[in-house]
Design a protein around this motif. Structure first.
Motif, short mmCIF file in Angstrom:
data_model
loop_
_atom_site.label_atom_id
_atom_site.label_comp_id
_atom_site.label_asym_id
_atom_site.label_seq_id
_atom_site.Cartn_x
_atom_site.Cartn_y
_atom_site.Cartn_z
N ALA A 163 32.99 23.99 41.56
CA ALA A 163 33.17 25.09 40.62
C ALA A 163 31.82 25.54 40.08
O ALA A 163 30.87 24.74 40.00
CB ALA A 163 34.08 24.67 39.46
N PRO A 164 31.67 26.81 39.71
CA PRO A 164 30.42 27.30 39.13
C PRO A 164 30.26 26.82 37.70
O PRO A 164 31.16 26.20 37.11
CB PRO A 164 30.59 28.83 39.20
N GLY A 165 29.10 27.13 37.13
CA GLY A 165 28.83 26.79 35.74
C GLY A 165 29.55 27.73 34.78
O GLY A 165 30.29 28.63 35.20
N PRO A 166 29.31 27.55 33.49
CA PRO A 166 30.00 28.35 32.47
C PRO A 166 29.84 29.86 32.67
O PRO A 166 30.81 30.62 32.53
CB PRO A 166 29.36 27.89 31.16
N GLU A 167 28.63 30.32 33.00
CA GLU A 167 28.41 31.76 33.17
C GLU A 167 29.20 32.30 34.36
O GLU A 167 29.78 33.38 34.30
CB GLU A 167 26.92 32.05 33.33
N GLY A 168 29.21 31.53 35.46
CA GLY A 168 29.97 31.96 36.63
C GLY A 168 31.47 31.98 36.35
O GLY A 168 32.19 32.88 36.81
N LEU A 169 31.95 30.98 35.61
CA LEU A 169 33.36 30.95 35.25
C LEU A 169 33.74 32.14 34.38
O LEU A 169 34.81 32.74 34.55
CB LEU A 169 33.70 29.64 34.53
N ASP A 170 32.86 32.49 33.45
CA ASP A 170 33.12 33.66 32.61
C ASP A 170 33.19 34.94 33.44
O ASP A 170 33.99 35.83 33.15
CB ASP A 170 32.03 33.79 31.54
N LEU A 171 32.35 35.01 34.47
CA LEU A 171 32.36 36.19 35.35
C LEU A 171 33.72 36.32 36.04
O LEU A 171 34.33 37.40 36.05
CB LEU A 171 31.24 36.06 36.39
N VAL A 172 34.21 35.23 36.62
CA VAL A 172 35.49 35.27 37.32
C VAL A 172 36.63 35.50 36.34
O VAL A 172 37.59 36.22 36.64
CB VAL A 172 35.71 33.97 38.11
N THR A 173 36.53 34.94 35.16
CA THR A 173 37.56 35.12 34.13
C THR A 173 37.73 36.58 33.75
O THR A 173 38.83 37.03 33.40
CB THR A 173 37.22 34.29 32.88
N SER A 174 36.65 37.35 33.83
CA SER A 174 36.71 38.75 33.43
C SER A 174 37.40 39.65 34.46
O SER A 174 37.67 40.82 34.17
CB SER A 174 35.28 39.28 33.17
N LEU A 175 37.70 39.10 35.64
CA LEU A 175 38.38 39.89 36.68
C LEU A 175 39.88 39.95 36.42
O LEU A 175 40.46 39.03 35.84
CB LEU A 175 38.14 39.26 38.05
N PRO A 176 40.55 41.01 36.88
CA PRO A 176 42.01 41.02 36.85
C PRO A 176 42.56 39.85 37.67
O PRO A 176 41.98 39.47 38.69
CB PRO A 176 42.37 42.37 37.51
N LEU A 177 43.68 39.29 37.23
CA LEU A 177 44.22 38.08 37.86
C LEU A 177 44.47 38.27 39.34
O LEU A 177 44.23 37.37 40.15
CB LEU A 177 45.52 37.68 37.14
N ASP A 178 44.95 39.46 39.74
CA ASP A 178 45.32 39.66 41.15
C ASP A 178 44.11 39.72 42.07
O ASP A 178 44.27 39.68 43.29
CB ASP A 178 46.17 40.93 41.30
N LEU A 179 42.90 39.81 41.54
CA LEU A 179 41.69 39.87 42.38
C LEU A 179 41.05 38.50 42.57
O LEU A 179 40.14 38.35 43.39
CB LEU A 179 40.67 40.83 41.77
N ILE A 180 41.51 37.51 41.82
CA ILE A 180 40.85 36.20 41.88
C ILE A 180 41.03 35.54 43.24
O ILE A 180 40.16 34.77 43.68
CB ILE A 180 41.36 35.31 40.73
N ASP A 181 42.11 35.83 43.94
CA ASP A 181 42.29 35.26 45.28
C ASP A 181 41.22 35.74 46.26
O ASP A 181 40.98 35.09 47.28
CB ASP A 181 43.67 35.62 45.84
N SER A 182 40.61 36.89 45.98
CA SER A 182 39.54 37.39 46.83
C SER A 182 38.22 36.68 46.55
O SER A 182 37.27 36.81 47.32
CB SER A 182 39.36 38.90 46.61
N VAL A 183 38.15 35.94 45.44
CA VAL A 183 36.92 35.25 45.03
C VAL A 183 36.96 33.78 45.43
O VAL A 183 36.02 33.26 46.03
CB VAL A 183 36.71 35.40 43.51
N ILE A 184 38.05 33.11 45.09
CA ILE A 184 38.17 31.66 45.32
C ILE A 184 38.85 31.42 46.66
O ILE A 184 39.98 31.86 46.88
CB ILE A 184 38.97 30.99 44.19
N ALA A 185 38.17 30.72 47.55
CA ALA A 185 38.73 30.47 48.87
C ALA A 185 38.21 29.13 49.39
O ALA A 185 37.10 28.71 49.05
CB ALA A 185 38.37 31.59 49.85
N PRO A 186 38.99 28.44 50.24
CA PRO A 186 38.52 27.17 50.81
C PRO A 186 37.25 27.38 51.65
O PRO A 186 37.07 28.41 52.28
CB PRO A 186 39.70 26.73 51.71
N ARG A 187 36.38 26.38 51.60
CA ARG A 187 35.15 26.36 52.40
C ARG A 187 34.23 27.55 52.11
O ARG A 187 33.43 27.93 52.94
CB ARG A 187 35.48 26.30 53.91
N ARG A 188 34.38 28.13 50.93
CA ARG A 188 33.47 29.20 50.54
C ARG A 188 32.54 28.67 49.46
O ARG A 188 32.98 28.04 48.50
CB ARG A 188 34.25 30.41 50.01
#
Length: 309
Positions: A163-188
């Motif tokens: 997992a990324p650090g606090p700043e990276g987590l805040d970046l992903v948190t700011s995205l709409p929920l339905d777009l998070i699957d495009s960010v988090i993926a196995p072996r990425r």
């Protein structure tokens, strides 16, 4: 006689229940599940977590997060696939434009909720959408809180093992929920995930503030995500990939221009990602993304995508 028939019918249905292990939840559904579990615990509805018959209302669901919340709710309510009948848990979407005639549409659900023999959930955008009749008959109404670092970090750890650090987590948190699957993926890698998140966020912001002149496309729109960065597009994604291949074949001289698909009309409620998809498709096609003034179309939730020389 009737009682025996109903008993035998129940036995047949139970025998057809699929006992195959359910597929793991997608990252966005994991986060949605966490949000619902927290809301249920705050409301004191702990028994819902044990798959007991109940009907609940889930408030605070954005139109673009319905799919993720639906999968999360099904998992909590213990859904199984019953033959060709679908899931034995009912999820009713009453967000966005589906709010119309809510009392009329939900009348039968209120009756079932009063009986206490069903497992179901109703997704609602705001407390104002909860009718007094449904509030009185449902097991409870829960309100979702915003996504936070802890839920995003857990989704990263389960899916990508890091997992990324606090700043990276805040970046992903700011995205709409339905777009998070495009960010988090196995072996990425975390670095690539955050790079995609930045491009998606830029595209979301450009969609929230559309330009009125094609010559004034913001720089972040031109540098946004490509089609291959997005997931869960379904039929419109398949059409986009076909168009990319058509243009590549045309440029190589394999097919004439007349064989290239001329365009599509993508419709949906505001905020689901129509402009983002158009921009991503344009980048994958190697065409500068442009925004055409269409105030009436925007109000109606319509994006036009065309291929021109």
């Amino acid at each position: 006689m009737i009682t025996r028939y109903l008993f035998e019918e129940k036995q047949r249905i139970d025998a057809r229940k699929s006992r195959v292990r359910r597929a793991p939840l997608a990252p966005s559904a994991m986060i949605a599940r966490g949000l619902i579990v927290r809301a249920l615990r705050r409301a004191g509805l702990h028994h819902v977590l044990h798959n007991l018959p109940c009907t609940i209302g889930i408030v605070g669901v954005d139109a673009g997060a319905v799919t993720s919340i639906t999968y999360g709710a099904r998992d909590i309510l213990g859904a199984w696939v019953v033959g060709s009948l679908g899931h034995d848990v009912s999820i009713y979407d009453r967000t966005g434009s589906r709010r119309r005639n809510l009392d009329k549409d939900i009348r039968s659900l209120i009756v079932e909720a009063a009986k206490g023999g069903d497992r179901s959930a109703v997704l609602l955008g705001a407390m104002d959408d909860v009718s007094p009749a449904f509030a009185a008959s449902a097991e409870g109404i829960v309100v979702l809180e915003p996504v936070d670092r802890a839920l995003v970090k857990a989704a990263f750890m389960v899916t990508a093992k890091r997992a990324p650090g606090p700043e990276g987590l805040d970046l992903v948190t700011s995205l709409p929920l339905d777009l998070i699957d495009s960010v988090i993926a196995p072996r990425r890698s975390v670095e690539r995930s955050l790079g995609i998140a930045k491009r998606l966020l830029a595209a979301v912001r450009s969609e929230d503030h559309p330009v009125e002149d094609a010559a004034e496309v913001p720089e972040e729109l031109a540098d946004g995500p490509r089609l291959e960065d997005l997931s869960g597009l379904g039929e419109v994604g398949e059409w986009g990939n076909d168009l990319v291949r058509d243009l590549d074949d045309y440029r190589s001289g394999t097919i004439p221009w007349s064989d290239v698909d001329r365009g599509a009309l993508v419709a949906g409620v505001p905020g689901v990602g129509k402009t983002m998809f158009a921009g991503a498709l344009a980048r994958s096609c190697g065409i500068p993304p442009t925004s055409t003034p269409a105030r009436a179309g925007r109000r109606a939730g319509i994006s036009a995508i065309s291929s021109s020389r």
